[in-house]
Design an enzyme around this catalytic site. Structure first.
Site, PDB file in Angstrom:
ATOM      1  N   LYS A  55       0.839  -1.209   0.000  1.00 19.63           N
ATOM      2  CA  LYS A  55       0.000   0.000   0.000  1.00 19.63           C
ATOM      3  C   LYS A  55       0.870   1.253   0.000  1.00 19.63           C
ATOM      4  CE  LYS A  55      -3.754  -2.466   2.194  1.00 19.63           C
ATOM      5  NZ  LYS A  55      -4.336  -2.946   3.449  1.00 19.63           N
ATOM      6  N   GLN A  99      -3.961  -1.493   9.876  1.00 15.62           N
ATOM      7  CA  GLN A  99      -3.992  -2.849   9.311  1.00 15.62           C
ATOM      8  C   GLN A  99      -4.561  -3.836  10.336  1.00 15.62           C
ATOM      9  OE1 GLN A  99      -3.069  -3.616   6.033  1.00 15.62           O
ATOM     10  NE2 GLN A  99      -3.961  -5.583   6.505  1.00 15.62           N
ATOM     11  N   ASP A 122     -10.719   3.289   4.676  1.00 21.84           N
ATOM     12  CA  ASP A 122     -11.246   1.926   4.585  1.00 21.84           C
ATOM     13  C   ASP A 122     -12.775   1.922   4.566  1.00 21.84           C
ATOM     14  OD1 ASP A 122      -9.352  -0.036   4.256  1.00 21.84           O
ATOM     15  OD2 ASP A 122      -8.873  -0.183   6.388  1.00 21.84           O
TER      16      ASP A 122
END
Ligand code: NAP
Length: 300
Positions: A55, A99, A122
């Site tokens: 990412k 994460q 997200d």
């Protein structure tokens, strides 16, 4: 080999990344900020490490700033919340990605709630979940939408154009995938059925569907004789199974060869939905940077 068109998610994701990169350059030309993505990894899970690295690398490739925060597994919940509070206030950061999974002593729900919804790239903060749940048919998605479901919806719209009036079956009701996919399809005027482990006669429901999205987590669960001829099948599943050579390979939730013989369009695994997820994360980060600068969302 079947007759379905195999949807090339890898190519579509490459195109999306390229358009996001152009959007980053255009934002700079407008005098806007450099989009910044902060990734937070607690502990040293090797798979999470690979995800976070890729990412960060992709953000940098697209001209974004990437801020990589590594915390030891023993980090307390309070320490993590403190870091998030700092990132919430940092004007160089437009997206915060924590994460998952987190170590057991940290409550992921608390962490999610602590992220500023305007930086929740997200799309899992309850405020953004609520906005997706209340978006009008065809209404603007001017807030972060969970990345994998957004990728599914982009692929479907690319392949089919209008989805209006289609019968869609979403197999899986997780907050991560199934539910947000269903909300996006409802927004696109599909008639949506959401199936789960207690659903009765799933094959019969599936045979009625113009669109089947499988987000189950069971290898090759959806069979060829479940599919209406010409239907579009999107396979979100990622399952590692043993291969004949003693190694392992990735398969989806769909029995690809069987389904490809009947469907009109089908995504492969790998190379279908998977590459869309991280591309959509970049898309969300760009959009939140634009919003922070008071600029409208852009379709890319
Ligand atoms: P999850 O949280 O485990 O949810 C699975 C869903 O499938 C649940 O709603 C479950 O029903 C349903 N289900 C399980 N067995 C079933 C059965 N026999 N019949 C009908 N429904 C059944 O999984 P998830 O996080 O949504 O992920 C789903 C899959 O997508 C996994 O393979 C995951 O690895 C993959 N994934 C891929 C990406 C990507 O980037 N491509 C991103 C995220 C996830 P209940 O609710 O009744 O238990």
């Amino acid at each position: 080999m079947g007759k379905a068109n195999v949807i090339d998610g890898k190519a579509f994701a490459a195109g999306l990344r390229q358009r996001v990169g152009a959007g980053v350059a255009a934002l700079a030309a407008e005098g806007g900020p450099k989009p910044g993505l902060a990734t937070v990894l607690v502990g040293d899970d090797p798979a999470s490490d690979v995800y976070v690295r890729s990412k960060g690398r992709m953000a940098a490739e697209l001209g974004m700033a990437s801020f990589d925060h590594r915390l030891p597994a023993a980090t307390t919940e309070a320490e993590l919340l403190e870091l998030i509070a700092r990132l919430n206030l940092d004007p160089a950061v437009h997206g915060i990605l924590v994460q998952l999974p987190l170590p057991r002593h940290i409550d992921p729900a608390k962490v999610l709630l602590a992220i500023d919804p305007a930086k929740d790239v997200d799309g899992f903060h309850p405020s953004n979940v609520g906005r997706l749940g209340s978006v009008a048919p065809g209404g603007p998605l001017d807030f972060p939408v969970p990345c994998t479901p957004l990728g599914v919806s982009m692929l479907l719209q690319d392949v089919l154009g209008s989805l209006s009036g289609s019968d869609a079956l979403v197999i899986g009701r997780s907050t991560l995938v199934g539910r947000p996919v269903a909300q996006l399809l409802l927004r696109a005027d599909c008639t949506v059925t959401i199936a789960h482990s207690r659903t009765r006669d799933l094959p019969a429901l599936s045979r009625r569907a113009d669109i089947v999205v499988a987000a189950i987590g069971r290898p090759q669960f959806v069979r060829g004789d479940w599919i209406k001829p010409g239907a579009t099948v999107i396979d979100v599943g990622i399952n590692r199974v043993a291969a004949a050579d003693g190694k392992s390979r990735l398969v989806g939730d769909v029995a690809f060869d069987e389904v490809a013989a009947v469907a009109g369009h089908v995504t492969p695994v790998p190379g279908g939905v998977g590459p869309m997820t991280v591309a959509c994360l970049m898309y969300n980060t760009l959009q939140e940077a634009r919003r922070a600068a008071g600029l409208p969302f852009v379709a890319v």
